[in-house]
Design an enzyme around this catalytic site. Structure first.
Site, short mmCIF file in Angstrom:
data_model
loop_
_atom_site.label_atom_id
_atom_site.label_comp_id
_atom_site.label_asym_id
_atom_site.label_seq_id
_atom_site.Cartn_x
_atom_site.Cartn_y
_atom_site.Cartn_z
CD GLU A 136 -4.11 3.09 -6.24
OE1 GLU A 136 -3.99 2.58 -5.12
OE2 GLU A 136 -4.01 4.31 -6.43
CG ASN A 153 -3.13 4.87 0.93
OD1 ASN A 153 -4.20 4.90 1.54
ND2 ASN A 153 -2.44 3.76 0.77
CB SER A 171 -0.97 0.02 1.19
OG SER A 171 -0.54 -0.76 2.24
CG HIS A 221 -3.21 -0.90 -3.46
ND1 HIS A 221 -3.36 0.44 -3.25
CD2 HIS A 221 -3.29 -1.48 -2.23
CE1 HIS A 221 -3.52 0.68 -1.96
NE2 HIS A 221 -3.50 -0.47 -1.33
P1 NAD Z 1 -1.11 -9.54 7.58
O1 NAD Z 1 -0.21 -9.24 8.72
O2 NAD Z 1 -2.53 -9.91 7.83
O3 NAD Z 1 -0.47 -10.72 6.70
C1 NAD Z 1 0.87 -10.76 6.31
C2 NAD Z 1 1.27 -12.22 6.15
O4 NAD Z 1 2.56 -12.29 5.55
C3 NAD Z 1 1.38 -12.97 7.49
O5 NAD Z 1 0.58 -14.15 7.42
C4 NAD Z 1 2.87 -13.33 7.60
O6 NAD Z 1 3.11 -14.57 8.21
C5 NAD Z 1 3.25 -13.36 6.13
N1 NAD Z 1 4.67 -13.20 5.84
C6 NAD Z 1 5.56 -12.37 6.44
N2 NAD Z 1 6.78 -12.50 5.85
C7 NAD Z 1 6.63 -13.43 4.85
C8 NAD Z 1 7.50 -13.98 3.88
N3 NAD Z 1 8.78 -13.61 3.81
N4 NAD Z 1 7.01 -14.92 3.03
C9 NAD Z 1 5.72 -15.30 3.08
N5 NAD Z 1 4.84 -14.80 3.98
C10 NAD Z 1 5.30 -13.87 4.85
O7 NAD Z 1 -1.01 -8.24 6.63
P2 NAD Z 1 -2.05 -7.76 5.52
O8 NAD Z 1 -2.96 -6.75 6.13
O9 NAD Z 1 -2.59 -8.93 4.81
O10 NAD Z 1 -1.08 -6.92 4.56
C11 NAD Z 1 -0.29 -7.54 3.58
C12 NAD Z 1 0.13 -6.51 2.55
O11 NAD Z 1 -1.03 -5.91 1.95
C13 NAD Z 1 0.96 -5.34 3.08
O12 NAD Z 1 1.91 -4.98 2.13
C14 NAD Z 1 -0.09 -4.24 3.27
O13 NAD Z 1 0.46 -2.95 3.21
C15 NAD Z 1 -0.97 -4.50 2.06
N6 NAD Z 1 -2.34 -3.97 2.14
C16 NAD Z 1 -3.06 -4.08 3.29
C17 NAD Z 1 -4.37 -3.60 3.34
C18 NAD Z 1 -5.21 -3.75 4.58
O14 NAD Z 1 -6.24 -3.05 4.69
N7 NAD Z 1 -4.87 -4.62 5.51
C19 NAD Z 1 -4.95 -3.03 2.19
C20 NAD Z 1 -4.19 -2.97 1.01
C21 NAD Z 1 -2.89 -3.44 1.00
#
Ligand code: NAD
Length: 293
Positions: A161, A199, A123, A149
């Protein structure tokens, strides 16, 4: 145009799990990979629960939910997992940490050759920077790196996006837009500047709502009510900040301030203060509003 049939997702958290579910429901053979058994098992249980609920609520036929489940497989090993083999696109959704993402893309670039697309759900991290990590590991791989995204919750939110890095090839963008549409989403393209479009526009508005509150312009309920009724927003900016997480909002404002080289994007002092106090919003039970009741 090389057709996408098999989708790999790295990171089985909130976003990765949602992306995998939507891909499988749309008919793609899908594999989700995380680093631990526990994360993968949690994701599997969430898929079972959400698909069962969709059937219960009449949003999906049982046969379609079963077919989606049968298209979903799970792997442990992150970007190195054997289960990712044969993917036409790998969508990364691991933690928002530039060093972790660089490592994942370095592995992916070495492992997957053209025409496999390497997409990131980041993000706030620059797609060009992630692309550079990929091309350092395998020359020219940045042409296949792109931002895809999604928004939370992925099965509900319509937008993807699509963000081009400096080196992203047009063909890659076209294929990603086609994939997003095949997943039932609307894809809109943007270029790689801090905050992309979503954002860049949303967060300064949320930040301004904190300034309005800090300066006593109105009470939180009034600020949100005015924006909901006056601008037709489904949720006021302060309620939305609690939902997103105040720490995430402050972090993204800092990214905008650095990336756009302007102090006007710095987080409002009140926003920072609430983060320092651990009042992060829904996830801690309290942010601007009290969610414990
Ligand atoms: P989350 O913490 O729920 O999940 C992240 C996962 O990644 C975890 O299960 C963790 O174990 C795993 N992980 C960490 N390192 C790893 C690796 N090296 N290899 C494989 N898996 C690994 O986080 P999330 O909210 O799902 O966010 C994930 C991504 O999406 C981030 O980049 C975040 O910025 C982006 N994002 C989040 C949102 C939101 O609203 N939560 C919206 C858009 C984008």
């Amino acid at each position: 145009m090389h057709e996408v049939k098999r989708v790999g997702v790295i990171g089985a958290g909130q976003m990765g799990g949602g992306i995998a579910q939507v891909a499988a429901v749309a008919g793609f053979d899908t594999v989700v990979s995380d680093t631990t058994d526990a994360a993968v098992e949690r994701c599997k249980a969430t898929h079972a629960k959400l698909l069962a609920r969709a059937v219960e609520k009449g949003r999906m036929e049982q046969a379609d939910a079963d077919a989606a489940s049968s298209r979903l497989t799970y792997a442990v090993g992150g970007a190195e997992a054997d289960g990712l083999s044969g993917a036409d696109i790998v969508i990364e959704a691991v933690v928002e940490d530039a060093a972790v993402k660089a490592k994942v893309f370095s592995t992916l670039a070495k492992r997957f050759a053209d025409p496999v697309i390497l997409a990131t759900n980041t993000s706030s991290i620059s797609i060009t920077e992630i692309g550079a990590a990929a091309s350092k590991a395998a020359a020219g791989a940045d042409a296949r790196v792109i931002g895809m995204h999604f928004f939370y919750p992925v099965p509900v939110m319509q937008l993807v996006e699509v963000i081009n890095g400096l080196a992203t090839e047009e063909e890659v963008t076209k294929r990603v837009i086609a994939l997003a549409e095949a997943m039932g989403k609307t894809a809109l393209p943007a270029n790689d500047r801090a905050g992309f479009v979503s954002n860049r526009v949303l967060m300064p508005m949320i930040n301004e709502a904190f300034y309005a509150l800090m300066e006593g312009v109105a009470e939180p309920e009034a600020i949100d009510g005015i924006m909901k009724l006056g601008c037709n927003f489904p949720m006021g900016p302060l309620r939305l900040a609690d939902f997103i997480g105040l720490d995430t909002c402050a972090h993204i404002m800092d990214v905008l301030a650095e990336g756009l080289n302007s102090e006007r994007y710095r987080p409002c002092p009140l926003l920072r203060q609430l983060v320092t106090a651990g009042r992060l919003g829904d996830k801690t039970g309290r942010g601007i509003f009290d969610h414990q009741k």
